[in-house]
Structure formats: structure tokens, C-alpha cells
Write a protein that holds these residues in place. Structure first.
Motif, PDB file in Angstrom:
ATOM      1  N   ALA A 240      22.143  29.120   3.648  1.00 19.09           N
ATOM      2  CA  ALA A 240      21.584  30.473   3.799  1.00 19.09           C
ATOM      3  C   ALA A 240      22.004  31.088   5.131  1.00 19.09           C
ATOM      4  O   ALA A 240      22.348  32.278   5.194  1.00 19.09           O
ATOM      5  CB  ALA A 240      20.061  30.431   3.689  1.00 19.09           C
ATOM      6  N   GLU A 241      21.969  30.299   6.213  1.00 24.55           N
ATOM      7  CA  GLU A 241      22.403  30.806   7.523  1.00 24.55           C
ATOM      8  C   GLU A 241      23.884  31.149   7.491  1.00 24.55           C
ATOM      9  O   GLU A 241      24.319  32.170   8.043  1.00 24.55           O
ATOM     10  CB  GLU A 241      22.126  29.775   8.613  1.00 24.55           C
ATOM     11  N   TYR A 242      24.669  30.313   6.813  1.00 22.15           N
ATOM     12  CA  TYR A 242      26.101  30.549   6.710  1.00 22.15           C
ATOM     13  C   TYR A 242      26.371  31.833   5.929  1.00 22.15           C
ATOM     14  O   TYR A 242      27.206  32.637   6.313  1.00 22.15           O
ATOM     15  CB  TYR A 242      26.772  29.350   6.035  1.00 22.15           C
ATOM     16  N   LYS A 243      25.637  32.028   4.818  1.00 22.95           N
ATOM     17  CA  LYS A 243      25.826  33.247   4.023  1.00 22.95           C
ATOM     18  C   LYS A 243      25.496  34.483   4.853  1.00 22.95           C
ATOM     19  O   LYS A 243      26.228  35.478   4.809  1.00 22.95           O
ATOM     20  CB  LYS A 243      24.982  33.217   2.754  1.00 22.95           C
ATOM     21  N   ALA A 244      24.416  34.430   5.615  1.00 21.34           N
ATOM     22  CA  ALA A 244      24.060  35.561   6.477  1.00 21.34           C
ATOM     23  C   ALA A 244      25.161  35.832   7.491  1.00 21.34           C
ATOM     24  O   ALA A 244      25.510  36.987   7.755  1.00 21.34           O
ATOM     25  CB  ALA A 244      22.729  35.294   7.185  1.00 21.34           C
ATOM     26  N   TYR A 245      25.727  34.778   8.056  1.00 21.76           N
ATOM     27  CA  TYR A 245      26.820  34.891   9.024  1.00 21.76           C
ATOM     28  C   TYR A 245      28.050  35.520   8.364  1.00 21.76           C
ATOM     29  O   TYR A 245      28.651  36.458   8.901  1.00 21.76           O
ATOM     30  CB  TYR A 245      27.142  33.496   9.567  1.00 21.76           C
ATOM     31  N   VAL A 246      28.401  35.028   7.180  1.00 25.93           N
ATOM     32  CA  VAL A 246      29.574  35.538   6.456  1.00 25.93           C
ATOM     33  C   VAL A 246      29.365  37.004   6.072  1.00 25.93           C
ATOM     34  O   VAL A 246      30.260  37.833   6.253  1.00 25.93           O
ATOM     35  CB  VAL A 246      29.858  34.660   5.219  1.00 25.93           C
ATOM     36  N   ASP A 247      28.187  37.327   5.558  1.00 25.99           N
ATOM     37  CA  ASP A 247      27.912  38.709   5.156  1.00 25.99           C
ATOM     38  C   ASP A 247      27.958  39.660   6.356  1.00 25.99           C
ATOM     39  O   ASP A 247      28.484  40.770   6.261  1.00 25.99           O
ATOM     40  CB  ASP A 247      26.565  38.816   4.451  1.00 25.99           C
ATOM     41  N   ALA A 248      27.431  39.212   7.491  1.00 27.75           N
ATOM     42  CA  ALA A 248      27.465  40.039   8.697  1.00 27.75           C
ATOM     43  C   ALA A 248      28.897  40.218   9.197  1.00 27.75           C
ATOM     44  O   ALA A 248      29.278  41.309   9.639  1.00 27.75           O
ATOM     45  CB  ALA A 248      26.582  39.433   9.791  1.00 27.75           C
ATOM     46  N   ALA A 249      29.692  39.158   9.111  1.00 29.64           N
ATOM     47  CA  ALA A 249      31.093  39.254   9.524  1.00 29.64           C
ATOM     48  C   ALA A 249      31.839  40.241   8.634  1.00 29.64           C
ATOM     49  O   ALA A 249      32.613  41.074   9.119  1.00 29.64           O
ATOM     50  CB  ALA A 249      31.757  37.878   9.480  1.00 29.64           C
ATOM     51  N   PHE A 250      31.600  40.162   7.333  1.00 27.03           N
ATOM     52  CA  PHE A 250      32.247  41.086   6.413  1.00 27.03           C
ATOM     53  C   PHE A 250      31.846  42.522   6.724  1.00 27.03           C
ATOM     54  O   PHE A 250      32.696  43.412   6.797  1.00 27.03           O
ATOM     55  CB  PHE A 250      31.893  40.742   4.959  1.00 27.03           C
ATOM     56  N   LYS A 251      30.558  42.741   6.934  1.00 26.98           N
ATOM     57  CA  LYS A 251      30.068  44.086   7.232  1.00 26.98           C
ATOM     58  C   LYS A 251      30.711  44.621   8.517  1.00 26.98           C
ATOM     59  O   LYS A 251      31.060  45.801   8.601  1.00 26.98           O
ATOM     60  CB  LYS A 251      28.553  44.079   7.370  1.00 26.98           C
ATOM     61  N   ALA A 252      30.878  43.756   9.520  1.00 28.87           N
ATOM     62  CA  ALA A 252      31.504  44.180  10.771  1.00 28.87           C
ATOM     63  C   ALA A 252      32.977  44.542  10.563  1.00 28.87           C
ATOM     64  O   ALA A 252      33.498  45.441  11.229  1.00 28.87           O
ATOM     65  CB  ALA A 252      31.377  43.076  11.821  1.00 28.87           C
ATOM     66  N   LEU A 253      33.638  43.864   9.642  1.00 24.94           N
ATOM     67  CA  LEU A 253      35.038  44.154   9.361  1.00 24.94           C
ATOM     68  C   LEU A 253      35.213  45.410   8.514  1.00 24.94           C
ATOM     69  O   LEU A 253      36.177  46.144   8.676  1.00 24.94           O
ATOM     70  CB  LEU A 253      35.690  42.968   8.642  1.00 24.94           C
ATOM     71  N   ASP A 254      34.290  45.658   7.595  1.00 19.28           N
ATOM     72  CA  ASP A 254      34.368  46.783   6.664  1.00 19.28           C
ATOM     73  C   ASP A 254      33.908  48.066   7.361  1.00 19.28           C
ATOM     74  O   ASP A 254      32.816  48.572   7.146  1.00 19.28           O
ATOM     75  CB  ASP A 254      33.510  46.489   5.429  1.00 19.28           C
ATOM     76  N   LYS A 255      34.765  48.599   8.195  1.00 22.78           N
ATOM     77  CA  LYS A 255      34.410  49.742   9.043  1.00 22.78           C
ATOM     78  C   LYS A 255      34.045  50.993   8.265  1.00 22.78           C
ATOM     79  O   LYS A 255      33.209  51.765   8.693  1.00 22.78           O
ATOM     80  CB  LYS A 255      35.545  50.057  10.022  1.00 22.78           C
ATOM     81  N   ASN A 256      34.683  51.219   7.119  1.00 21.47           N
ATOM     82  CA  ASN A 256      34.376  52.434   6.363  1.00 21.47           C
ATOM     83  C   ASN A 256      33.295  52.205   5.299  1.00 21.47           C
ATOM     84  O   ASN A 256      33.002  53.093   4.510  1.00 21.47           O
ATOM     85  CB  ASN A 256      35.640  53.028   5.743  1.00 21.47           C
ATOM     86  N   ASN A 257      32.718  51.020   5.283  1.00 24.48           N
ATOM     87  CA  ASN A 257      31.605  50.688   4.385  1.00 24.48           C
ATOM     88  C   ASN A 257      31.906  50.970   2.908  1.00 24.48           C
ATOM     89  O   ASN A 257      31.025  51.381   2.161  1.00 24.48           O
ATOM     90  CB  ASN A 257      30.333  51.428   4.800  1.00 24.48           C
TER      91      ASN A 257
END
Length: 150
Positions: A117-134
Motif C-alpha cells: 500500500a505504501e509502495y502504491k501511494a509512492y508510485v501514484d504520487a510519482a506518476f502524478k508529479a510526472l503527469d504535468k498536464n493531468n
């Protein structure tokens, strides 16, 4: 420093390390046996990475690091993966070590391991940070835009 602040700082460091790997691959230099991040995660070959593709790729990495198969990454397993990257040498190995060190901050409950669960939160946050145009996708341009100094 609070756990949330450590997580945020580590997430930023991890995203930079991930995007450095991806940008390196986009230049053609990192297309060896492992291929570039965009190439590896873009399973439908549409030139962009969806959250589902990103999560699937990161889950593969989670399983590789979780050598005891208990569903959590102990700091010892993370360190072992970092040591393995160091043995490969080169700039890519250094970036991998930095990303693995940043992963430890995903341990938000302080038990010296990173749960699924912690890893998924980390991965999702990393993806969100990369996806600049959402738009729900990360492109090569977004990977490169996240590089320090760009």
C-alpha cells in the motif's frame, strides 16, 4: 523532519532519478538490454504511459526487490537492490541507487519496510508529479521536463 516531509522530499528525488533514467533512454544511450523507461512501461506502444501501465511496471520492480516474497520491501531488500545496481556501475546504476534510497521514505508508518500500500501511494504520487498536464498519461516530453535544470 516529519514523515510526510521526508516522503515529499524523497518523492521529488525519486521522480528526478526516474526521469533521468527515462531521459537518458530517450537519447538512445539507455536502450540496451533493459530499454528505456518509456519503452518498458508503454506496453500498448502508443508513445505515452498510462497510470495503469506505470503501476504494472512498478509492480514488477516491487516483486523483483521483494526477494522473500512477503509483500513488503524491507530496507535490507532495498539496500540489496541498490548494491546490485552499484555492481553494474555507470551513471544509470547511480541513478537507480538514488531512486532506491528515496523509496525508503515511502515507509510512512516507520516500520523500516515499504508495504504494498505504501509502495502504491509512492508510485501514484510519482506518476502524478510526472503527469504535468493531468491528462492521465506521461509522455517523453513530460519525463524530460521533470529533469533537474530543465
Amino acid at each position: 523532519m516529519s514523515r510526510i516531509s521526508r516522503f515529499s522530499s524523497a518523492l521529488i528525488a525519486g521522480v528526478f532519478a526516474l526521469t533521468a533514467i527515462a531521459a537518458h533512454a530517450q537519447t538512445g544511450e539507455g536502450r540496451g538490454g533493459r530499454g528505456g523507461m518509456l519503452e518498458r512501461y508503454d506496453t500498448d506502444k502508443d508513445g505515452k504511459v498510462s497510470l495503469a501501465e506505470y503501476e504494472a511496471g512498478r509492480q514488477n520492480q516491487f516483486r523483483r526487490i521483494d526477494t522473500d516474497g512477503n509483500g513488503a520491501l524491507s530496507f535490507a531488500e532495498i539496500d540489496a537492490a541498490g548494491a546490485e545496481a552499484a555492481q553494474r556501475g555507470g551513471g544509470m546504476a547511480q541513478m537507480m541507487q538514488q531512486r532506491l534510497a528515496a523509496l525508503k521514505a515511502a515507509d510512512t508508518n516507520g516500520d523500516s519496510s515499504v508495504s504494498a500500500a505504501e509502495y502504491k501511494a509512492y508510485v501514484d504520487a510519482a506518476f502524478k508529479a510526472l503527469d504535468k498536464n493531468n491528462d492521465g498519461f506521461v509522455t517523453a516530453d513530460e519525463f524530460q521536463a521533470a529533469m533537474p535544470g530543465r
